[in-house]
Design a protein around this motif. Structure first.
Motif, PDB file in Angstrom:
ATOM      1  N   ILE A 146      33.072  46.628   0.916  1.00 39.43           N
ATOM      2  CA  ILE A 146      32.392  46.096   2.094  1.00 39.43           C
ATOM      3  C   ILE A 146      31.857  47.310   2.846  1.00 39.43           C
ATOM      4  O   ILE A 146      32.624  48.207   3.210  1.00 39.43           O
ATOM      5  CB  ILE A 146      33.358  45.278   2.969  1.00 39.43           C
ATOM      6  CG1 ILE A 146      33.891  44.086   2.170  1.00 39.43           C
ATOM      7  CG2 ILE A 146      32.666  44.829   4.255  1.00 39.43           C
ATOM      8  CD1 ILE A 146      35.022  43.350   2.855  1.00 39.43           C
ATOM      9  N   ILE A 149      32.880  46.799   8.503  1.00 42.23           N
ATOM     10  CA  ILE A 149      33.514  45.689   9.211  1.00 42.23           C
ATOM     11  C   ILE A 149      33.545  46.082  10.685  1.00 42.23           C
ATOM     12  O   ILE A 149      33.948  47.199  11.027  1.00 42.23           O
ATOM     13  CB  ILE A 149      34.938  45.417   8.691  1.00 42.23           C
ATOM     14  CG1 ILE A 149      34.906  45.078   7.203  1.00 42.23           C
ATOM     15  CG2 ILE A 149      35.604  44.299   9.499  1.00 42.23           C
ATOM     16  CD1 ILE A 149      36.267  45.004   6.542  1.00 42.23           C
ATOM     17  N   TRP A 158      34.408  38.935  14.701  1.00 42.22           N
ATOM     18  CA  TRP A 158      34.336  39.902  13.609  1.00 42.22           C
ATOM     19  C   TRP A 158      33.021  39.715  12.873  1.00 42.22           C
ATOM     20  O   TRP A 158      32.496  38.603  12.814  1.00 42.22           O
ATOM     21  CB  TRP A 158      35.474  39.676  12.619  1.00 42.22           C
ATOM     22  CG  TRP A 158      36.821  40.028  13.150  1.00 42.22           C
ATOM     23  CD1 TRP A 158      37.633  39.240  13.916  1.00 42.22           C
ATOM     24  CD2 TRP A 158      37.517  41.250  12.970  1.00 42.22           C
ATOM     25  NE1 TRP A 158      38.789  39.893  14.228  1.00 42.22           N
ATOM     26  CE2 TRP A 158      38.746  41.140  13.654  1.00 42.22           C
ATOM     27  CE3 TRP A 158      37.223  42.434  12.305  1.00 42.22           C
ATOM     28  CZ2 TRP A 158      39.685  42.162  13.674  1.00 42.22           C
ATOM     29  CZ3 TRP A 158      38.155  43.443  12.329  1.00 42.22           C
ATOM     30  CH2 TRP A 158      39.370  43.312  13.000  1.00 42.22           C
ATOM     31  N   VAL A 160      30.870  41.275   9.135  1.00 41.79           N
ATOM     32  CA  VAL A 160      30.840  42.102   7.937  1.00 41.79           C
ATOM     33  C   VAL A 160      29.385  42.454   7.679  1.00 41.79           C
ATOM     34  O   VAL A 160      28.511  41.589   7.724  1.00 41.79           O
ATOM     35  CB  VAL A 160      31.427  41.326   6.731  1.00 41.79           C
ATOM     36  CG1 VAL A 160      31.291  42.112   5.449  1.00 41.79           C
ATOM     37  CG2 VAL A 160      32.883  40.958   7.002  1.00 41.79           C
TER      38      VAL A 160
END
Length: 173
Positions: A146, A149, A158, A160
């Protein structure tokens, strides 16, 4: 040398769906294109150097909030990566590509500063999916990283992020 495919990244999965035969050649037989006369970066190398500059920013200076300072940092990160990969005197084509990368990183600096002002904070960069976080489609395990984040300090939300360096945007599919 033939190898079994036991895990695949989301990019690999997309490549498989696009053309199972090319996927077989690349991932099972491990055949790759080779150009001994290459004088410029391919798309993968171009994206990788930008990712490296952004990864260093996220690890070393994630709390920086001023666009000018962010810009200086990511450009310095790019210069360091470029020196390691291409030496002190890269080819003219690579120098042009590095200038194109700098344009993208300058734009990033302004977006980063604006998002920081909105409360977004970097929590993790280049996070690998770990053993206890495996994603699977049947017996096939997906792997990957990823890019970033973040968490919003004001809302607790949150998000991503997946960096892209394409000239034009593409749909997630």
């Amino acid at each position: 040398l033939r190898q079994s495919v036991i895990k695949m990244s989301p990019t690999d999965f997309r490549e498989y769906l696009a053309c199972p035969f090319r996927f077989y050649l690349k991932k099972v037989l491990r055949l790759e294109e080779f150009d001994p006369n290459a004088r410029e970066m391919d798309a993968l190398s171009f994206g990788s150097i930008i990712h490296s500059a952004l990864e260093a920013f996220g690890k070393e200076t994630p709390w920086e909030s001023e666009a000018a300072k962010i810009e200086r940092q990511v450009l310095a990160n790019l210069d360091k990566v470029a020196l390691e990969k291409f030496g002190a005197k890269p080819s003219p084509a690579v120098r042009i590509q590095l200038e194109a990368a700098k344009v993208r990183l300058r734009a990033f600096a302004h977006v980063q500063a604006a998002e920081f002002a909105k409360g977004w904070r970097i929590v993790s960069v280049e996070r690998k999916l770990e053993v206890d976080e495996k994603l699977a489609i049947g017996p096939l395990h997906l792997s990957g990283k990823i890019d970033r984040i973040e968490r919003n300090e004001q809302t607790g939300t949150w998000r991503v992020m997946d960096y892209k360096t394409y000239a034009q945007s593409k749909t997630p599919a």
